[in-house]
Motif scaffolding. Sequence first.
Motif, short mmCIF file in Angstrom:
data_model
loop_
_atom_site.label_atom_id
_atom_site.label_comp_id
_atom_site.label_asym_id
_atom_site.label_seq_id
_atom_site.Cartn_x
_atom_site.Cartn_y
_atom_site.Cartn_z
N ASP B 29 0.85 -1.19 0.00
CA ASP B 29 0.00 0.00 0.00
C ASP B 29 0.89 1.24 0.00
OD1 ASP B 29 -1.74 2.13 0.96
OD2 ASP B 29 -3.17 0.53 1.42
N ILE B 30 0.63 2.18 -0.91
CA ILE B 30 1.50 3.36 -0.98
C ILE B 30 0.78 4.65 -0.57
CG2 ILE B 30 3.22 2.48 -2.63
CD1 ILE B 30 1.59 3.98 -4.82
N THR B 31 -0.32 4.49 0.17
CA THR B 31 -1.08 5.67 0.63
C THR B 31 -0.18 6.65 1.39
OG1 THR B 31 -2.98 4.21 0.91
CG2 THR B 31 -3.14 6.37 1.93
N LEU B 32 0.80 6.13 2.13
CA LEU B 32 1.62 6.99 3.00
C LEU B 32 2.77 7.68 2.25
CD1 LEU B 32 1.74 4.62 6.10
CD2 LEU B 32 0.37 6.69 5.85
N VAL B 33 3.00 7.30 1.01
CA VAL B 33 4.06 7.97 0.23
C VAL B 33 3.47 8.49 -1.09
CG1 VAL B 33 6.10 6.85 1.21
CG2 VAL B 33 4.83 5.67 -0.56
N PRO B 34 2.63 9.53 -0.99
CA PRO B 34 1.91 9.99 -2.19
C PRO B 34 2.82 10.44 -3.32
CG PRO B 34 1.56 11.47 -0.30
CD PRO B 34 2.26 10.27 0.22
N ASP B 35 4.09 10.78 -3.02
CA ASP B 35 4.99 11.25 -4.09
C ASP B 35 5.74 10.12 -4.79
OD1 ASP B 35 4.27 13.77 -3.34
OD2 ASP B 35 5.97 14.04 -1.98
N ALA B 36 5.56 8.90 -4.36
CA ALA B 36 6.34 7.80 -4.93
C ALA B 36 5.98 7.57 -6.39
CB ALA B 36 6.09 6.52 -4.13
N VAL B 37 7.00 7.31 -7.20
CA VAL B 37 6.77 6.97 -8.61
C VAL B 37 7.46 5.64 -8.93
CG1 VAL B 37 6.52 9.35 -9.41
CG2 VAL B 37 8.80 8.31 -9.30
N ILE B 52 10.27 7.05 1.11
CA ILE B 52 11.03 6.82 -0.12
C ILE B 52 12.52 6.90 0.24
CG2 ILE B 52 11.47 7.67 -2.46
CD1 ILE B 52 8.65 9.04 -2.23
N ILE B 53 13.30 5.97 -0.32
CA ILE B 53 14.73 5.93 -0.01
C ILE B 53 15.51 6.73 -1.05
CG2 ILE B 53 16.73 4.42 0.30
CD1 ILE B 53 14.78 2.13 0.74
N ASP B 54 16.52 7.39 -0.57
CA ASP B 54 17.47 8.06 -1.44
C ASP B 54 17.99 7.04 -2.47
OD1 ASP B 54 19.22 10.58 -1.52
OD2 ASP B 54 20.64 8.92 -1.63
#
Lengths: 360, 74
Positions: B29-37, B52-54
Amino acid sequence: MNILMDKNIKYIVESLNKSRASDGVSIMEVCGTHTMVISRYGLRQIIPETINLISGPGCPVCVTPASDIDTILEITENYDISLFTFGDMLHVPGSKSSLYDKKSEGKDIKICYSPSDALNFAKKNPSRKVILLAIGFETTIPLTSVIIKRAYTEKINNFFIYNVHKLIPEALETLLKDEHVKIDAFLCPGHVSAIIGSIPYKSIAEKYRVPCVISGFEPFDILESIDMIIKQIKDDRYDVQIQYNRVVREEGNPAAIKLIYEVFDKTDSVWRGLGNIPDSGLKLKEDFLRFDAKIHFPVKKIKSKEPPGCRCGDVLKGIKKPFECKLFSKVCRPDSPVGPCMVSSEGSCAAYYRYEKLKA
Amino acid sequence: MCLAIPAKIIKINKNLAEVESMGIKKEVDITLVPDAVKGDYVIVHAGFAIQIIDKKEAANIENYFNEYFDGQKH
Ligand code: SF4
Protein backbone atom coordinates in the motif's frame (compact mmCIF):
# COMPACT_ATOMS: atom_id res chain seq x y z
CA MET A 1 31.96 -13.14 10.36
CA ASN A 2 34.45 -10.82 11.97
CA ILE A 3 33.02 -7.42 11.28
CA LEU A 4 36.36 -5.77 12.00
CA MET A 5 37.47 -7.12 8.62
CA ASP A 6 35.29 -4.45 7.06
CA LYS A 7 37.52 -1.44 6.48
CA ASN A 8 34.80 1.14 7.14
CA ILE A 9 33.98 -0.49 10.43
CA LYS A 10 37.64 -0.78 11.35
CA TYR A 11 38.06 2.91 10.65
CA ILE A 12 35.12 3.93 12.78
CA VAL A 13 36.17 1.69 15.68
CA GLU A 14 39.63 3.26 15.54
CA SER A 15 38.07 6.69 15.61
CA LEU A 16 36.05 5.69 18.69
CA ASN A 17 39.16 4.38 20.41
CA LYS A 18 41.03 7.58 19.67
CA SER A 19 38.28 9.84 20.94
CA ARG A 20 38.52 8.19 24.36
CA ALA A 21 35.18 8.76 26.00
CA SER A 22 36.85 9.04 29.37
CA ASP A 23 34.19 9.26 32.05
CA GLY A 24 31.92 6.52 30.87
CA VAL A 25 29.15 7.48 28.52
CA SER A 26 25.77 5.78 28.65
CA ILE A 27 24.01 5.68 25.31
CA MET A 28 20.50 4.31 25.16
CA GLU A 29 19.25 2.73 21.96
CA VAL A 30 15.51 3.20 21.66
CA CYS A 31 14.64 0.63 19.06
CA GLY A 32 14.33 -3.11 19.41
CA THR A 33 15.89 -3.64 16.00
CA HIS A 34 18.95 -1.64 17.06
CA THR A 35 19.17 -3.82 20.17
CA MET A 36 19.15 -6.92 17.96
CA VAL A 37 21.86 -5.59 15.64
CA ILE A 38 24.09 -4.52 18.56
CA SER A 39 23.83 -7.95 20.16
CA ARG A 40 24.04 -9.93 16.95
CA TYR A 41 27.19 -8.25 15.68
CA GLY A 42 28.80 -8.01 19.11
CA LEU A 43 29.11 -4.23 18.82
CA ARG A 44 29.27 -3.87 22.61
CA GLN A 45 32.50 -5.86 22.55
CA ILE A 46 34.30 -3.90 19.85
CA ILE A 47 33.74 -0.39 21.14
CA PRO A 48 35.76 1.13 24.03
CA GLU A 49 34.65 -0.09 27.46
CA THR A 50 33.93 3.45 28.54
CA ILE A 51 30.92 3.48 26.24
CA ASN A 52 27.98 1.75 27.85
CA LEU A 53 25.20 0.80 25.44
CA ILE A 54 21.91 0.35 27.22
CA SER A 55 18.65 -0.85 25.76
CA GLY A 56 15.49 1.16 26.23
CA PRO A 57 11.75 0.84 25.83
CA GLY A 58 11.93 0.24 22.08
CA CYS A 59 9.95 -2.94 21.75
CA PRO A 60 6.19 -2.29 21.42
CA VAL A 61 5.27 -5.76 22.65
CA CYS A 62 7.44 -5.36 25.75
CA VAL A 63 6.04 -2.00 26.83
CA THR A 64 2.40 -3.11 26.59
CA PRO A 65 1.37 -3.52 30.23
CA ALA A 66 -0.11 -6.71 31.66
CA SER A 67 -3.43 -4.88 32.18
CA ASP A 68 -3.93 -4.47 28.43
CA ILE A 69 -2.98 -8.09 27.74
CA ASP A 70 -5.46 -9.18 30.41
CA THR A 71 -8.24 -7.01 28.97
CA ILE A 72 -7.67 -8.45 25.50
CA LEU A 73 -7.74 -11.96 26.94
CA GLU A 74 -11.03 -11.17 28.70
CA ILE A 75 -12.51 -9.88 25.44
CA THR A 76 -11.62 -13.11 23.63
CA GLU A 77 -13.16 -15.01 26.55
CA ASN A 78 -16.41 -13.07 26.67
CA TYR A 79 -17.21 -12.25 23.06
CA ASP A 80 -17.35 -14.24 19.86
CA ILE A 81 -14.85 -12.23 17.84
CA SER A 82 -11.94 -12.75 15.46
CA LEU A 83 -8.78 -11.15 16.84
CA PHE A 84 -5.95 -10.18 14.52
CA THR A 85 -2.52 -9.68 16.06
CA PHE A 86 1.15 -9.56 15.17
CA GLY A 87 2.83 -12.87 15.99
CA ASP A 88 5.01 -11.64 18.83
CA MET A 89 1.99 -10.81 20.97
CA LEU A 90 0.80 -14.41 21.01
CA HIS A 91 3.10 -15.67 23.74
CA VAL A 92 3.19 -12.61 25.98
CA PRO A 93 2.02 -13.80 29.37
CA GLY A 94 -0.98 -12.03 30.92
CA SER A 95 -1.75 -12.51 34.61
CA LYS A 96 -3.28 -15.94 33.99
CA SER A 97 -2.78 -16.98 30.40
CA SER A 98 -1.66 -15.80 26.98
CA LEU A 99 -3.29 -15.35 23.59
CA TYR A 100 -1.58 -18.55 22.56
CA ASP A 101 -3.43 -20.40 25.33
CA LYS A 102 -6.71 -18.91 24.15
CA LYS A 103 -5.94 -19.93 20.58
CA SER A 104 -5.26 -23.49 21.76
CA GLU A 105 -8.63 -23.41 23.52
CA GLY A 106 -10.20 -22.73 20.12
CA LYS A 107 -10.64 -18.95 20.23
CA ASP A 108 -10.41 -17.31 16.82
CA ILE A 109 -7.03 -15.59 17.01
CA LYS A 110 -5.24 -14.89 13.77
CA ILE A 111 -1.73 -13.68 13.13
CA CYS A 112 -1.49 -10.90 10.60
CA TYR A 113 1.42 -9.56 8.63
CA SER A 114 -0.28 -6.28 7.82
CA PRO A 115 -3.15 -4.46 9.54
CA SER A 116 -4.89 -4.54 6.14
CA ASP A 117 -5.37 -8.28 6.63
CA ALA A 118 -7.79 -7.61 9.47
CA LEU A 119 -9.89 -5.10 7.53
CA ASN A 120 -9.97 -7.31 4.45
CA PHE A 121 -11.16 -10.23 6.56
CA ALA A 122 -13.87 -8.06 8.10
CA LYS A 123 -15.07 -7.04 4.64
CA LYS A 124 -15.23 -10.64 3.46
CA ASN A 125 -16.96 -11.84 6.61
CA PRO A 126 -19.59 -9.22 7.46
CA SER A 127 -21.22 -11.44 10.08
CA ARG A 128 -17.97 -11.74 12.11
CA LYS A 129 -16.87 -9.04 14.52
CA VAL A 130 -13.20 -8.40 13.87
CA ILE A 131 -10.73 -6.73 16.24
CA LEU A 132 -7.25 -5.63 15.23
CA LEU A 133 -4.81 -5.42 18.10
CA ALA A 134 -3.30 -2.10 17.06
CA ILE A 135 0.18 -2.03 18.54
CA GLY A 136 3.38 -0.21 17.71
CA PHE A 137 5.09 3.15 17.69
CA GLU A 138 5.04 5.89 15.07
CA THR A 139 6.23 3.42 12.43
CA THR A 140 2.98 1.50 12.68
CA ILE A 141 0.47 4.15 13.76
CA PRO A 142 0.03 5.65 10.25
CA LEU A 143 -0.88 2.18 8.98
CA THR A 144 -3.67 1.87 11.54
CA SER A 145 -4.76 5.40 10.62
CA VAL A 146 -5.08 4.47 6.94
CA ILE A 147 -7.09 1.38 7.86
CA ILE A 148 -9.46 3.30 10.14
CA LYS A 149 -10.11 5.95 7.50
CA ARG A 150 -10.73 3.24 4.94
CA ALA A 151 -13.16 1.40 7.23
CA TYR A 152 -14.92 4.73 7.85
CA THR A 153 -15.24 5.63 4.16
CA GLU A 154 -16.36 2.14 3.21
CA LYS A 155 -18.79 2.03 6.15
CA ILE A 156 -17.45 -1.22 7.54
CA ASN A 157 -19.26 -1.76 10.84
CA ASN A 158 -17.88 -5.10 11.99
CA PHE A 159 -14.28 -3.86 12.32
CA PHE A 160 -12.69 -2.57 15.53
CA ILE A 161 -9.28 -1.83 16.96
CA TYR A 162 -7.94 -2.48 20.43
CA ASN A 163 -5.50 0.38 20.50
CA VAL A 164 -2.25 0.22 22.46
CA HIS A 165 -0.23 2.51 20.18
CA LYS A 166 2.48 4.56 21.89
CA LEU A 167 4.61 7.61 21.08
CA ILE A 168 8.39 7.54 21.51
CA PRO A 169 9.51 11.15 22.25
CA GLU A 170 7.26 11.40 25.32
CA ALA A 171 8.78 8.20 26.73
CA LEU A 172 12.31 9.53 26.24
CA GLU A 173 11.49 12.60 28.25
CA THR A 174 10.05 10.48 31.07
CA LEU A 175 13.24 8.41 31.20
CA LEU A 176 15.37 11.55 31.39
CA LYS A 177 13.34 12.80 34.35
CA ASP A 178 13.87 9.53 36.25
CA GLU A 179 16.71 9.97 38.69
CA HIS A 180 17.52 6.23 38.70
CA VAL A 181 18.24 6.23 35.00
CA LYS A 182 21.53 7.56 33.69
CA ILE A 183 21.38 8.46 30.02
CA ASP A 184 23.94 10.71 28.35
CA ALA A 185 22.71 10.35 24.79
CA PHE A 186 20.09 8.65 22.63
CA LEU A 187 20.58 6.49 19.60
CA CYS A 188 17.20 7.34 18.09
CA PRO A 189 15.08 4.83 16.17
CA GLY A 190 15.41 4.88 12.38
CA HIS A 191 11.94 3.96 11.23
CA VAL A 192 10.01 5.80 13.92
CA SER A 193 12.01 8.83 12.80
CA ALA A 194 11.25 8.09 9.13
CA ILE A 195 7.73 9.14 10.13
CA ILE A 196 8.27 11.83 12.79
CA GLY A 197 11.55 13.27 11.47
CA SER A 198 14.20 14.84 13.68
CA ILE A 199 12.28 17.87 14.97
CA PRO A 200 10.48 16.19 17.93
CA TYR A 201 13.86 15.29 19.50
CA LYS A 202 15.16 18.88 19.35
CA SER A 203 13.61 20.21 22.54
CA ILE A 204 14.61 17.03 24.40
CA ALA A 205 18.23 17.28 23.26
CA GLU A 206 18.45 20.93 24.30
CA LYS A 207 16.50 20.80 27.56
CA TYR A 208 18.25 17.72 28.96
CA ARG A 209 21.58 18.25 27.22
CA VAL A 210 21.58 14.86 25.54
CA PRO A 211 22.92 14.41 22.01
CA CYS A 212 20.45 12.51 19.81
CA VAL A 213 21.50 10.69 16.65
CA ILE A 214 18.97 8.96 14.41
CA SER A 215 20.64 5.76 13.28
CA GLY A 216 20.27 3.25 10.48
CA PHE A 217 20.36 -0.48 11.04
CA GLU A 218 23.65 -1.73 9.65
CA PRO A 219 26.46 -2.31 12.14
CA PHE A 220 28.34 0.53 10.43
CA ASP A 221 25.35 2.87 10.87
CA ILE A 222 25.19 2.20 14.58
CA LEU A 223 28.95 2.61 15.08
CA GLU A 224 28.98 5.80 13.06
CA SER A 225 26.06 7.13 15.10
CA ILE A 226 27.92 6.34 18.32
CA ASP A 227 30.95 8.17 16.95
CA MET A 228 28.75 11.18 16.12
CA ILE A 229 27.42 11.14 19.69
CA ILE A 230 30.90 10.98 21.23
CA LYS A 231 32.03 13.89 19.04
CA GLN A 232 29.05 15.95 20.18
CA ILE A 233 29.83 15.22 23.82
CA LYS A 234 33.46 16.23 23.30
CA ASP A 235 32.41 19.48 21.64
CA ASP A 236 29.78 20.16 24.30
CA ARG A 237 27.00 20.06 21.72
CA TYR A 238 23.48 18.73 22.22
CA ASP A 239 22.10 18.44 18.72
CA VAL A 240 19.87 16.11 16.82
CA GLN A 241 21.75 14.56 13.91
CA ILE A 242 20.47 12.22 11.23
CA GLN A 243 22.94 9.47 10.43
CA TYR A 244 20.24 7.45 8.60
CA ASN A 245 19.82 10.20 6.02
CA ARG A 246 19.07 7.84 3.15
CA VAL A 247 15.63 7.35 4.71
CA VAL A 248 15.05 9.98 7.40
CA ARG A 249 14.34 13.62 6.54
CA GLU A 250 14.17 16.43 9.04
CA GLU A 251 10.43 16.83 8.53
CA GLY A 252 9.76 13.08 8.54
CA ASN A 253 6.85 11.91 6.45
CA PRO A 254 4.34 14.79 6.57
CA ALA A 255 1.59 12.81 4.80
CA ALA A 256 1.82 10.10 7.45
CA ILE A 257 1.88 12.56 10.36
CA LYS A 258 -1.18 14.34 8.98
CA LEU A 259 -3.07 11.05 8.74
CA ILE A 260 -2.27 10.09 12.33
CA TYR A 261 -3.79 13.28 13.69
CA GLU A 262 -6.82 13.08 11.41
CA VAL A 263 -7.74 9.87 13.19
CA PHE A 264 -6.25 10.15 16.68
CA ASP A 265 -5.70 12.65 19.50
CA LYS A 266 -2.91 12.37 22.04
CA THR A 267 -3.77 10.92 25.42
CA ASP A 268 -2.07 9.41 28.48
CA SER A 269 -0.79 5.88 28.19
CA VAL A 270 0.55 3.29 30.61
CA TRP A 271 3.88 1.68 29.71
CA ARG A 272 5.21 -1.47 31.31
CA GLY A 273 8.03 -0.41 33.59
CA LEU A 274 7.62 3.30 32.94
CA GLY A 275 4.08 3.73 34.25
CA ASN A 276 1.61 6.34 33.06
CA ILE A 277 3.13 8.89 30.68
CA PRO A 278 1.07 11.96 29.76
CA ASP A 279 0.41 12.37 26.03
CA SER A 280 2.37 9.24 25.13
CA GLY A 281 -0.60 7.39 23.69
CA LEU A 282 -3.42 7.97 21.23
CA LYS A 283 -7.18 7.82 21.36
CA LEU A 284 -9.57 7.72 18.42
CA LYS A 285 -11.18 11.04 17.58
CA GLU A 286 -14.93 11.27 18.16
CA ASP A 287 -15.82 10.58 14.52
CA PHE A 288 -14.05 7.25 14.72
CA LEU A 289 -15.13 6.07 18.18
CA ARG A 290 -17.33 3.41 16.68
CA PHE A 291 -14.16 1.48 15.86
CA ASP A 292 -13.00 1.42 19.49
CA ALA A 293 -13.03 -2.15 20.81
CA LYS A 294 -12.66 -0.94 24.40
CA ILE A 295 -16.09 0.73 24.10
CA HIS A 296 -17.85 -2.00 22.16
CA PHE A 297 -16.58 -4.98 24.08
CA PRO A 298 -16.57 -3.95 27.72
CA VAL A 299 -15.13 -6.43 30.21
CA LYS A 300 -14.72 -6.52 33.98
CA LYS A 301 -11.44 -5.01 35.11
CA ILE A 302 -9.26 -7.69 36.61
CA LYS A 303 -6.36 -7.09 38.94
CA SER A 304 -3.31 -7.55 36.75
CA LYS A 305 0.03 -8.66 38.03
CA GLU A 306 3.44 -8.75 36.40
CA PRO A 307 5.14 -12.15 36.12
CA PRO A 308 6.78 -12.88 39.53
CA GLY A 309 10.52 -12.26 39.53
CA CYS A 310 10.55 -10.65 36.09
CA ARG A 311 12.56 -7.44 35.90
CA CYS A 312 11.30 -6.33 32.48
CA GLY A 313 10.31 -2.97 33.97
CA ASP A 314 13.90 -2.22 34.96
CA VAL A 315 15.26 -3.67 31.72
CA LEU A 316 12.99 -1.38 29.69
CA LYS A 317 14.22 1.65 31.62
CA GLY A 318 17.84 0.67 31.15
CA ILE A 319 18.35 0.31 34.91
CA LYS A 320 19.13 -3.39 34.66
CA LYS A 321 20.77 -5.42 31.93
CA PRO A 322 18.99 -8.69 31.12
CA PHE A 323 21.93 -10.65 32.66
CA GLU A 324 21.15 -9.01 35.98
CA CYS A 325 17.71 -10.61 36.18
CA LYS A 326 17.93 -13.72 38.36
CA LEU A 327 15.67 -15.67 36.03
CA PHE A 328 17.64 -14.86 32.86
CA SER A 329 18.63 -18.02 30.99
CA LYS A 330 17.96 -20.18 34.07
CA VAL A 331 14.19 -20.11 34.22
CA CYS A 332 13.46 -17.56 31.50
CA ARG A 333 14.45 -18.57 27.98
CA PRO A 334 12.93 -17.96 24.56
CA ASP A 335 11.35 -21.43 24.65
CA SER A 336 9.89 -20.80 28.12
CA PRO A 337 9.68 -17.03 28.50
CA VAL A 338 8.63 -15.49 31.79
CA GLY A 339 8.35 -11.89 30.66
CA PRO A 340 7.65 -10.05 27.41
CA CYS A 341 11.27 -8.93 26.97
CA MET A 342 12.14 -12.59 26.38
CA VAL A 343 9.06 -13.32 24.26
CA SER A 344 9.39 -10.66 21.64
CA SER A 345 11.92 -11.17 18.88
CA GLU A 346 12.99 -7.57 19.52
CA GLY A 347 12.98 -7.76 23.29
CA SER A 348 16.26 -6.97 25.03
CA CYS A 349 16.30 -10.23 26.99
CA ALA A 350 15.74 -12.24 23.81
CA ALA A 351 18.54 -10.35 22.03
CA TYR A 352 20.99 -10.86 24.89
CA TYR A 353 20.02 -14.50 25.26
CA ARG A 354 20.39 -15.25 21.60
CA TYR A 355 23.70 -13.55 20.96
CA GLU A 356 25.41 -12.52 24.18
CA LYS A 357 24.58 -15.23 26.72
CA LEU A 358 28.06 -16.71 26.64
CA LYS A 359 29.74 -13.35 26.93
CA ALA A 360 28.01 -12.56 30.24
CA MET B 1 8.29 -5.72 14.70
CA CYS B 2 9.56 -2.37 13.50
CA LEU B 3 11.78 -4.16 11.01
CA ALA B 4 11.20 -2.56 7.66
CA ILE B 5 12.46 -3.72 4.29
CA PRO B 6 13.57 -1.79 1.19
CA ALA B 7 11.78 -2.58 -2.06
CA LYS B 8 11.60 -1.19 -5.59
CA ILE B 9 8.34 -0.01 -7.10
CA ILE B 10 7.61 -1.78 -10.39
CA LYS B 11 4.00 -0.85 -11.04
CA ILE B 12 1.49 1.50 -9.45
CA ASN B 13 -2.25 1.02 -9.39
CA LYS B 14 -4.05 3.67 -7.28
CA ASN B 15 -3.08 3.09 -3.64
CA LEU B 16 -1.34 -0.19 -4.37
CA ALA B 17 2.05 -0.83 -5.91
CA GLU B 18 3.80 -3.96 -7.04
CA VAL B 19 7.26 -3.96 -5.48
CA GLU B 20 10.27 -6.20 -5.72
CA SER B 21 12.55 -6.94 -2.83
CA MET B 22 15.35 -9.50 -2.92
CA GLY B 23 13.80 -11.12 -5.99
CA ILE B 24 10.38 -11.45 -4.40
CA LYS B 25 7.45 -9.53 -5.81
CA LYS B 26 4.57 -8.38 -3.67
CA GLU B 27 1.87 -5.81 -3.36
CA VAL B 28 2.21 -2.92 -0.93
CA ASP B 29 0.00 0.00 0.00
CA ILE B 30 1.50 3.36 -0.98
CA THR B 31 -1.08 5.67 0.63
CA LEU B 32 1.62 6.99 3.00
CA VAL B 33 4.06 7.97 0.23
CA PRO B 34 1.91 9.99 -2.19
CA ASP B 35 4.99 11.25 -4.09
CA ALA B 36 6.34 7.80 -4.93
CA VAL B 37 6.77 6.97 -8.61
CA LYS B 38 7.72 3.85 -10.54
CA GLY B 39 11.41 3.03 -10.03
CA ASP B 40 11.59 4.52 -6.52
CA TYR B 41 12.89 2.45 -3.67
CA VAL B 42 10.70 2.53 -0.61
CA ILE B 43 10.93 1.25 2.95
CA VAL B 44 8.14 -1.27 3.53
CA HIS B 45 6.72 -1.96 6.94
CA ALA B 46 3.86 -4.44 7.47
CA GLY B 47 2.55 -4.14 3.93
CA PHE B 48 2.84 -0.34 3.67
CA ALA B 49 5.53 1.83 2.11
CA ILE B 50 6.44 4.33 4.83
CA GLN B 51 9.19 6.40 3.18
CA ILE B 52 11.03 6.82 -0.12
CA ILE B 53 14.73 5.93 -0.01
CA ASP B 54 17.47 8.06 -1.44
CA LYS B 55 18.14 6.34 -4.82
CA LYS B 56 21.91 6.14 -4.55
CA GLU B 57 21.71 4.30 -1.28
CA ALA B 58 18.97 1.82 -2.08
CA ALA B 59 21.22 -0.84 -3.57
CA ASN B 60 23.52 -0.82 -0.54
CA ILE B 61 20.65 -1.32 1.83
CA GLU B 62 19.42 -4.28 -0.14
CA ASN B 63 22.82 -5.94 0.11
CA TYR B 64 22.75 -5.54 3.83
CA PHE B 65 19.33 -7.08 4.21
CA ASN B 66 20.32 -10.04 2.05
CA GLU B 67 23.17 -10.65 4.42
CA TYR B 68 21.05 -10.04 7.51
CA PHE B 69 18.43 -12.60 6.58
CA ASP B 70 21.01 -15.03 5.36
CA GLY B 71 22.75 -14.73 8.70
CA GLN B 72 19.51 -15.25 10.62
CA LYS B 73 19.04 -18.68 9.07
CA HIS B 74 22.24 -20.01 10.60
S1 SF4 C 1 15.09 -12.48 31.70
FE1 SF4 C 1 12.91 -13.01 31.60
S2 SF4 C 1 12.14 -12.74 33.66
FE2 SF4 C 1 14.09 -11.62 33.52
S3 SF4 C 1 13.55 -9.54 32.92
FE3 SF4 C 1 13.95 -10.67 31.05
S4 SF4 C 1 11.93 -11.41 30.42
FE4 SF4 C 1 11.73 -10.81 32.56
